[in-house]
Design a protein around this motif. Sequence first.
Motif, PDB file in Angstrom:
ATOM      1  N   THR A  85       0.840  -1.190   0.000  1.00 30.28           N
ATOM      2  CA  THR A  85       0.000   0.000   0.000  1.00 30.28           C
ATOM      3  C   THR A  85       0.874   1.239   0.000  1.00 30.28           C
ATOM      4  O   THR A  85       1.972   1.262   0.550  1.00 30.28           O
ATOM      5  CB  THR A  85      -0.928   0.039   1.236  1.00 30.28           C
ATOM      6  OG1 THR A  85      -0.122   0.039   2.384  1.00 30.28           O
ATOM      7  CG2 THR A  85      -1.867  -1.135   1.237  1.00 30.28           C
ATOM      8  N   VAL A  86       0.365   2.248  -0.641  1.00 33.32           N
ATOM      9  CA  VAL A  86       1.086   3.516  -0.727  1.00 33.32           C
ATOM     10  C   VAL A  86       0.449   4.473   0.274  1.00 33.32           C
ATOM     11  O   VAL A  86      -0.764   4.683   0.259  1.00 33.32           O
ATOM     12  CB  VAL A  86       1.015   4.083  -2.164  1.00 33.32           C
ATOM     13  CG1 VAL A  86       1.721   5.431  -2.228  1.00 33.32           C
ATOM     14  CG2 VAL A  86       1.602   3.111  -3.144  1.00 33.32           C
ATOM     15  N   GLU A  87       1.275   5.034   1.101  1.00 30.39           N
ATOM     16  CA  GLU A  87       0.787   5.973   2.108  1.00 30.39           C
ATOM     17  C   GLU A  87       0.573   7.332   1.459  1.00 30.39           C
ATOM     18  O   GLU A  87       1.212   7.683   0.473  1.00 30.39           O
ATOM     19  CB  GLU A  87       1.800   6.103   3.253  1.00 30.39           C
ATOM     20  CG  GLU A  87       2.052   4.818   3.997  1.00 30.39           C
ATOM     21  CD  GLU A  87       0.810   4.290   4.685  1.00 30.39           C
ATOM     22  OE1 GLU A  87      -0.014   5.106   5.151  1.00 30.39           O
ATOM     23  OE2 GLU A  87       0.632   3.062   4.741  1.00 30.39           O
ATOM     24  N   ILE A 100       2.736  10.047  -1.810  1.00 37.02           N
ATOM     25  CA  ILE A 100       2.228  10.492  -3.104  1.00 37.02           C
ATOM     26  C   ILE A 100       2.588  11.953  -3.277  1.00 37.02           C
ATOM     27  O   ILE A 100       2.295  12.794  -2.418  1.00 37.02           O
ATOM     28  CB  ILE A 100       0.705  10.301  -3.208  1.00 37.02           C
ATOM     29  CG1 ILE A 100       0.356   8.826  -3.074  1.00 37.02           C
ATOM     30  CG2 ILE A 100       0.188  10.874  -4.521  1.00 37.02           C
ATOM     31  CD1 ILE A 100      -1.113   8.542  -3.039  1.00 37.02           C
ATOM     32  N   GLU A 101       3.241  12.250  -4.360  1.00 39.40           N
ATOM     33  CA  GLU A 101       3.680  13.615  -4.610  1.00 39.40           C
ATOM     34  C   GLU A 101       2.509  14.435  -5.132  1.00 39.40           C
ATOM     35  O   GLU A 101       1.801  14.009  -6.046  1.00 39.40           O
ATOM     36  CB  GLU A 101       4.820  13.597  -5.636  1.00 39.40           C
ATOM     37  CG  GLU A 101       5.475  14.925  -5.817  1.00 39.40           C
ATOM     38  CD  GLU A 101       6.705  14.816  -6.707  1.00 39.40           C
ATOM     39  OE1 GLU A 101       7.326  15.841  -6.942  1.00 39.40           O
ATOM     40  OE2 GLU A 101       7.030  13.715  -7.169  1.00 39.40           O
ATOM     41  N   ASP A 102       2.312  15.593  -4.607  1.00 40.81           N
ATOM     42  CA  ASP A 102       1.244  16.495  -5.048  1.00 40.81           C
ATOM     43  C   ASP A 102       1.757  17.262  -6.263  1.00 40.81           C
ATOM     44  O   ASP A 102       2.682  18.053  -6.170  1.00 40.81           O
ATOM     45  CB  ASP A 102       0.867  17.453  -3.926  1.00 40.81           C
ATOM     46  CG  ASP A 102      -0.284  18.369  -4.337  1.00 40.81           C
ATOM     47  OD1 ASP A 102      -1.018  18.006  -5.287  1.00 40.81           O
ATOM     48  OD2 ASP A 102      -0.445  19.439  -3.705  1.00 40.81           O
TER      49      ASP A 102
END
Length: 113
Positions: A2-4, A8-10
């Motif tokens: 899972t990716v936290e 995740i780059e905005d």
Amino acid sequence: MTVEQYEIEDTSDWLGCPTPLETCRHQLRIYENEVEELTLQLRQAREKIFNLVEMHSKAANERDALRSQLTTAKAETADANRLATEIETRSNWQLMAKDKHISELTAKLRTFT
């Protein structure tokens, strides 16, 4: 895996990145172009089908006319064969009668000589 969220780059503030609305509009234009192309292809396919139906109709009419001519030709051939058989039979009877007459005349000639 899972990716936290913090991983995740905005990218919303990046220069040149489309907004969600721009992305939707772009996708909409792609769909519109696809629909136009499919509509054109459908129209062309319908025209081809219509032409094929016309060609089939003409071929069926020609086939029916040729079948009629064939039936007439078969009837004429049967009549000609029957007439030829009658003529041949009549000729054979006439030849047999002449052969019999010649035989009779030959027998008389032998008796006289």
